[in-house]
Write a protein that holds these residues in place. Structure first.
Motif, PDB file in Angstrom:
ATOM      1  N   TYR A 187       0.807  -1.349   0.619  1.00 24.95           N
ATOM      2  CA  TYR A 187       0.402   0.293   0.153  1.00 24.95           C
ATOM      3  C   TYR A 187       0.961   1.749   0.302  1.00 24.95           C
ATOM      4  CZ  TYR A 187      -4.423  -2.720   1.216  1.00 24.95           C
ATOM      5  OH  TYR A 187      -5.170  -3.446   1.180  1.00 24.95           O
ATOM      6  N   ASN A 191       0.251   3.934  -3.076  1.00 24.21           N
ATOM      7  CA  ASN A 191      -0.459   5.192  -3.009  1.00 24.21           C
ATOM      8  C   ASN A 191       0.349   5.927  -3.373  1.00 24.21           C
ATOM      9  OD1 ASN A 191      -2.432   4.335  -1.463  1.00 24.21           O
ATOM     10  ND2 ASN A 191      -1.091   4.089   0.748  1.00 24.21           N
ATOM     11  N   SER A 195       0.270   8.537  -6.675  1.00 25.73           N
ATOM     12  CA  SER A 195      -0.101   9.443  -6.627  1.00 25.73           C
ATOM     13  C   SER A 195       0.378  10.882  -7.756  1.00 25.73           C
ATOM     14  CB  SER A 195       0.361  10.184  -5.701  1.00 25.73           C
ATOM     15  OG  SER A 195       2.149  10.000  -5.441  1.00 25.73           O
ATOM     16  N   ARG A 282      -9.332  10.893   6.805  1.00 28.18           N
ATOM     17  CA  ARG A 282      -8.332   9.672   6.785  1.00 28.18           C
ATOM     18  C   ARG A 282      -7.770  10.144   5.184  1.00 28.18           C
ATOM     19  NH1 ARG A 282      -7.774   3.735   6.655  1.00 28.18           N
ATOM     20  NH2 ARG A 282      -6.420   3.763   9.128  1.00 28.18           N
ATOM     21  N   LYS A 283      -7.761  10.313   4.463  1.00 29.30           N
ATOM     22  CA  LYS A 283      -7.564  10.584   3.286  1.00 29.30           C
ATOM     23  C   LYS A 283      -7.030  11.985   3.218  1.00 29.30           C
ATOM     24  CE  LYS A 283     -10.758   7.502   0.697  1.00 29.30           C
ATOM     25  NZ  LYS A 283     -11.658   7.382  -0.120  1.00 29.30           N
ATOM     26  N   SER A 286      -3.534  10.836   3.730  1.00 27.76           N
ATOM     27  CA  SER A 286      -3.610  10.279   2.963  1.00 27.76           C
ATOM     28  C   SER A 286      -1.996  10.220   1.814  1.00 27.76           C
ATOM     29  CB  SER A 286      -4.100  10.234   2.065  1.00 27.76           C
ATOM     30  OG  SER A 286      -3.196   9.526   0.729  1.00 27.76           O
ATOM     31  N   ARG A 288      -0.818   9.442  -0.440  1.00 32.41           N
ATOM     32  CA  ARG A 288      -1.031  10.164  -1.826  1.00 32.41           C
ATOM     33  C   ARG A 288      -1.053  11.543  -1.517  1.00 32.41           C
ATOM     34  NH1 ARG A 288      -4.857   5.704  -2.546  1.00 32.41           N
ATOM     35  NH2 ARG A 288      -6.145   6.182  -1.459  1.00 32.41           N
ATOM     36  N   GLU A 388      -6.874  14.990  -6.701  1.00 35.44           N
ATOM     37  CA  GLU A 388      -7.696  14.515  -4.793  1.00 35.44           C
ATOM     38  C   GLU A 388      -6.714  16.011  -4.392  1.00 35.44           C
ATOM     39  OE1 GLU A 388      -4.289  12.269  -4.176  1.00 35.44           O
ATOM     40  OE2 GLU A 388      -5.844  10.430  -4.577  1.00 35.44           O
TER      41      GLU A 388
END
Length: 728
Positions: A187, A191, A195, A282-283, A286, A288, A388
Motif C-alpha cells: 500500500y 499510494n 499519487s 483519513r484521506k 493520505s 498520496r 485529490e
DNA sequence: TTTTCCCGCCAAAAC
DNA sequence: GTTTTGGCGGGAAAA
C-alpha cells in the motif's frame, strides 16, 4: 560482483537465468534481490523471506484474487534481479497452490524464511554447511527489506511504458506474495505511485498499471499547483528562518513580515477551505496527498532540492496540525517512505544539504524538469489528474492564491526569458536561471531562494540544473532538437561492467523512445556507480525503459535539453513544449540514456542497492553530469571530451549538463563527463566538460545556505569541497 | 549519537 | 459482520 555477472549477457538476454547472479547474490547480493533466486529456488526453500504474520496471511489466502492477472507474469518478469526469475515468481504467484505452499512455509518460520530465501538465492543450498553463512546472508538486513528496494522490485514487474492496448492489473495480494512482503508495504508503494498516476485503483485489491506515460502531465500539473500554492516561497521562508536561527516551529513562521503574509495565504488555502477534503478524513492525510505535495515542492523549487525538515514543516502547516514535535517526526517518517518510492522511480535522489547548523537530509529532483506542454492542458490535466489535490489544495489554492499567482505570473514570463539562452558554456547557468525565474518572487524570498539554490547547485546539484537550464537553451531550445539527447546510443555507456547493463537499458529505452517518438526528454537513467549497475542488471527488463537501480545512482536525464530551456521551475509554460510536444507526452520520458561511471563501478558492486541514495556520484551527476568516481574524481580535469566519448566508455555522460559555472570555476571538471547531448547530438552542446563534479561547486561561497554534500560514503573520495560553505 | 525507516498495531473505510 | 486500507509511531538498524 553482481555487476559482473550481469554484464553483457544479461543485457543481451534479459531473461536468462543468470547463473552467475545467483552466486553473487548469495554473497552480497541478496541484499538486493532476494527474489530472483528465490523464484528459482522456490521450490526448495521457502520462499518468502518476508515475515508474514499468520494473521495477515489469512488475507491472502482465500481470495487471492482471481483477479489478478496472470498476464502480469509475462510482463512482470522483471524483477530486478532477473527477468526470468520474475517470471517464475509470477508464475508461482499465479498458481495458488504454489503460493500457498510457500506461504505456509513462510509462516512456519517467517523470519527464517527470509534467511532461507537468501541462502537459496545464493543458491546454494550448498551452503548448508554454513549455517553461518546463512546467517549472514540471510539475515535480511534492513536494507534488504527497504521500501525502496521493494518498490524497485515492484516497478520491475511492469513496463514503464506499457502499450496502450494492454491493460495491466495489479493484484495487491499477488504482488505482496510474490514480493514476499506484507500487504501493508504494498500500500505504501501503491499510494505513492497512485499519487503520480502510475497506477490507479481499479477495485478492491486491484490496481491498474498505467506506467509513466502520463507522468509528464502529472508533474506539470503538480508543478502548477505547487506554484499556485507558493510552495517555493514557503520553502524560502522556512529556509530563511532557519538562517535566522529560527527553528522551525511550525507556528512561528508567521511572525516575519512578508513571509508571513504569504504563508498565511498558503495556509489558508490549504486547509481552511477545502471542505472537499472532507475534512480531514483519513484521506486528507493520505500518503498520496503528501506525496503529491512533496513532489510539488521539488517541482517548484529552483534548486530542486528539498530538505526533509522543510518539507515536513510545510506539510504540517498545511495540515495545520499542531506544531508538535511528534507530528514533525511522524511527518518525516512518512516523507522517508515517500522519498524511497520516488527514489526508486528515479525522480529524486538523496543528498545532503549543509547549513549553518549542520547537515540536513535532503532530496534532489532528478526527474524530468520540463514537462512541456501547453498550459491549457495543464489545467485540464490537473483537474483530471489530481483530483485529490485539486479538491483540496487546488481549489483552495486557486482562490487564495490568485493574488499570489498574479505575482507569479512572472514566472512564466521569466522563464521564457530565461530560456533565452543560456548557453551551456556560458554561464553559471544554473544560478542565473533560477534567479531570473525568481524574479517574480519577492526580493527577499527570491534572494534567499537564489542563494539557497546556488549553494546547492554548486555542490552537486548544479549540474542538474545546469543541465536543464543550460542545456536547454542550446540544445533543447532548438525546437528541432528536441531530442538531442535522445539519441541515445547504446554507446553511451561504455563502461565496462556497467554498461552492459545500461546498454541494455538504453537500448530498451531507445527503442522505446523511438517508438514513442520520444523526444525531448531523455531520461536517462544512469547508474552512477557500479552499484547501480549491479542492481540494475536484474532490473533491466527488456521492455522496460527504466531500470532501477537501487542506488541512487540512477538518474534520469531528461531532456534537459528540452526542458532546460523551458523551464524553470516555475512555470510550465513551455512554449517550447510545442517543440517537442508530441514526444513529450508519450515518451516523454523514456528516452533514456544512461551513463555510467566507469570507475567506480566495478568495485562498487558491493554496494548494492543500499546506497541508492547516497552516492555521491549521484550527486555529482546530478543533473546531467556524472561525476566520475568519487575518488578520483576530482581531478580530472581533463575531461574527456566529448568527442570521444562515444568511444569512450561511457563513463559519464552527462547530458548537457553541465554546470557551466562550476566548471568554469573549478575548472576541475571531471574528466569523464560528457555531455549527453552530444551523444545525441554531437554538436550541440558541447560543453562537455563539465563536470565539475560536484565539488567544485563551492565556488561560490556566498550563496550557500546549503551545500549539498554527497553522501558520505561516496563522497569521501571525492572532493570535499563541499561543505565548507555554509554560511551564508 | 542521529538518521533512517521497518514493522505491525489498530482503526477508519469499504464491502 | 468481515476485509481492505492505511495512519501512525515504537523502536531498532544503519550511519
Amino acid at each position: 560482483m553482481e555487476v559482473n555477472c550481469l554484464t553483457l549477457k544479461d543485457l543481451i538476454s534479459p531473461r536468462q537465468p543468470r547463473l552467475d547472479f545467483a552466486v553473487e547474490d548469495g554473497e552480497n547480493a541478496q541484499k538486493e534481490n532476494i527474489f530472483v533466486d528465490r523464484s528459482r529456488m522456490a521450490p526448495k526453500t521457502p520462499i518468502k523471506n518476508e515475515p508474514i504474520d499468520l494473521s495477515k496471511q489469512k488475507k491472502f489466502t482465500p481470495e487471492r484474487n482471481p483477479i489478478t492477472p496472470v498476464k502480469l507474469v509475462d510482463r512482470q518478469q522483471a524483477e530486478p534481479w532477473t527477468p526470468t526469475a520474475n517470471l517464475k515468481m509470477l508464475i508461482s504467484a499465479a498458481s495458488p497452490d504454489i503460493r500457498d505452499r510457500e506461504k505456509k512455509k513462510g509462516l512456519f518460520r517467517p523470519i527464517e524464511n527470509k534467511d532461507d530465501a537468501f541462502t537459496d538465492s545464493l543458491q546454494l543450498d550448498v551452503v548448508g554447511d554454513s549455517a553461518v553463512d546463512e546467517f549472514e546472508k540471510q539475515r535480511p538486513s534492513r536494507k534488504q527489506k527497504s521500501l525502496g528496494l521493494l518498490c524497485q522490485k515492484f516497478l520491475a514487474r511492469y513496463p514503464s511504458y506499457p502499450l496502450s492496448t494492454e491493460k495491466t492489473t495489479i493484484s495487491l495480494d499477488e504482488v505482496a506474495v510474490s514480493l514476499g512482503v506484507e500487504r501493508r508495504r504494498i500500500y505504501d508503494i501503491v499510494n505513492v505511485l497512485e499519487s503520480l498516476h502510475l497506477v490507479s485503483r481499479v477495485a478492491k485489491n486491484q490496481y491498474g498499471w498505467h506506467g509513466r506515460h502520463s507522468l509528464p502531465k502529472t508533474l506539470r500539473n503538480l508543478q502548477r499547483l505547487g506554484e499556485e500554492q507558493k510552495y517555493e516561497e514557503q520553502m524560502a521562508y522556512l529556509q530563511q528562518k532557519e538562517l535566522d536561527l529560527i527553528d522551525y516551529k511550525f507556528g512561528e513562521r508567521k511572525k516575519d513580515g512578508d513571509p508571513d503574509s504569504q504563508e498565511q495565504q498558503l495556509l489558508d488555502f490549504s486547509e481552511p477551505d477545502c471542505p472537499s477534503s472532507s475534512a480531514n478524513s483519513r484521506k486528507d492525510k493520505s500518503l498520496r496527498i503528501m506525496s503529491q505535495k512533496f513532489v510539488m515542492l521539488f517541482l517548484v523549487s529552483k534548486t530542486k532540492i528539498v530538505t526533509l525538515d522543510v518539507a515536513a514543516k510545510i506539510l504540517i502547516e498545511e495540515s495545520q496540525d499542531a506544531p508538535d514535535h511528534s507530528k514533525f517526526k511522524t511527518k518525516v517518517r512518512r516523507l522517508y517512505d515517500i522519498a524511497n518510492v520516488l527514489t526508486s522511480l528515479a525522480l529524486i535522489k538523496k543528498v545532503h544539504v549543509t547549513e549553518e547548523r549542520g547537515r540536513k537530509p535532503a532530496f534532489k529532483w532528478i526527474g524530468p524538469v520540463d514537462f512541456s506542454s501547453s498550459d491549457e492542458e495543464l489545467v485540464d490535466v490537473s483537474a483530471s489528474v489530481l483530483p485529490e489535490l485539486k479538491r483540496e489544495t487546488y481549489g483552495q489554492i486557486q482562490v487564495c492564491a490568485k493574488q499570489k499567482l498574479a505575482r507569479h505570473g512572472s514566472f512564466n514570463t521569466v522563464q521564457a526569458s530565461e530560456r533565452i539562452q543560456r548557453k551551456v558554456n556560458s554561464e553559471p547557468s544554473s544560478p542565473y536561471r533560477e534567479e531570473q525565474g525568481s524574479g517574480g518572487y519577492s526580493l527577499e524570498i527570491g534572494s534567499l531562494a537564489a542563494v539557497y539554490r546556488q549553494k546547492i547547485e554548486d555542490n552537486s546539484q548544479g549540474k542538474a540544473f545546469a543541465s536543464k537550464r543550460v542545456v536547454p537553451p542550446s540544445s533543447s531550445l532548438d525546437p528541432v532538437a528536441p531530442f538531442p539527447v535522445l539519441s541515445v546510443d547504446p554507446e553511451y555507456c561504455v563502461n565496462p561492467l556497467a554498461h552492459p547493463v545500461f546498454s541494455v537499458a538504453q537500448t530498451d529505452l531507445q527503442a522505446f523512445s523511438m517508438q514513442n517518438g520520444l523526444n525531448g526528454q531523455v531520461d536517462v537513467s544512469l547508474a552512477s556507480a557500479a552499484s547501480a549497475v549491479e542492481s540494475l542488471k536484474p532490473a533491466l527488463l527488456a521492455g522496460q525503459p527504466l531500470v532501477y537501480v537501487p542506488s541512487a545512482s540512477l538518474f534520469m536525464l531528461y531532456g534537459s535539453l528540452q526542458e532546460g530551456p523551458a523551464s524553470g521551475s516555475g512555470s510550465e509554460r513551455d512554449d517550447r513544449s510545442s517543440e517537442a510536444p508530441a514526444t513529450v507526452e508519450l515518451s516523454s520520458a523514456p528516452s533514456a540514456q544512461k551513463r555510467l561511471c566507469e570507475e567506480r563501478k566495478p568495485q562498487e558492486e558491493d554496494e548494492p542497492a543500499t546506497k541508492r541514495q547516497s552516492r555521491e556520484y549521484e550527486d555529482g551527476p546530478l543533473s546531467l553530469v556524472m561525476p566520475k568516481k568519487p575518488s578520483d574524481s576530482t581531478d580530472l580535469a581533463s575531461p574527456k571530451t566529448m568527442g570521444n566519448r562515444a568511444s569512450i566508455p561511457l563513463k559519464d555522460i552527462h547530458v548537457n549538463g553541465q554546470l557551466p559555472a562550476a566548471e568554469e570555476i573549478s575548472g576541475k571538471a571531471t574528466a569523464n563527463c560528457f555531455v549527453s547531448s552530444e551523444w545525441g547530438n554531437p554538436s550541440r552542446n558541447t560543453d562537455v566538460e563539465k563536470p565539475s563534479k560536484e565539488n567544485e561547486s563551492t565556488k561560490e561561497p556566498s550563496l550557500l545556505q546549503y551545500l549539498c554534500v554527497q553522501s558520505p560514503a561516496v563522497t569521501s573520495s571525492s572532493d570535499p569541497q563541499e561543505h565548507p560553505t555554509h554560511t551564508s
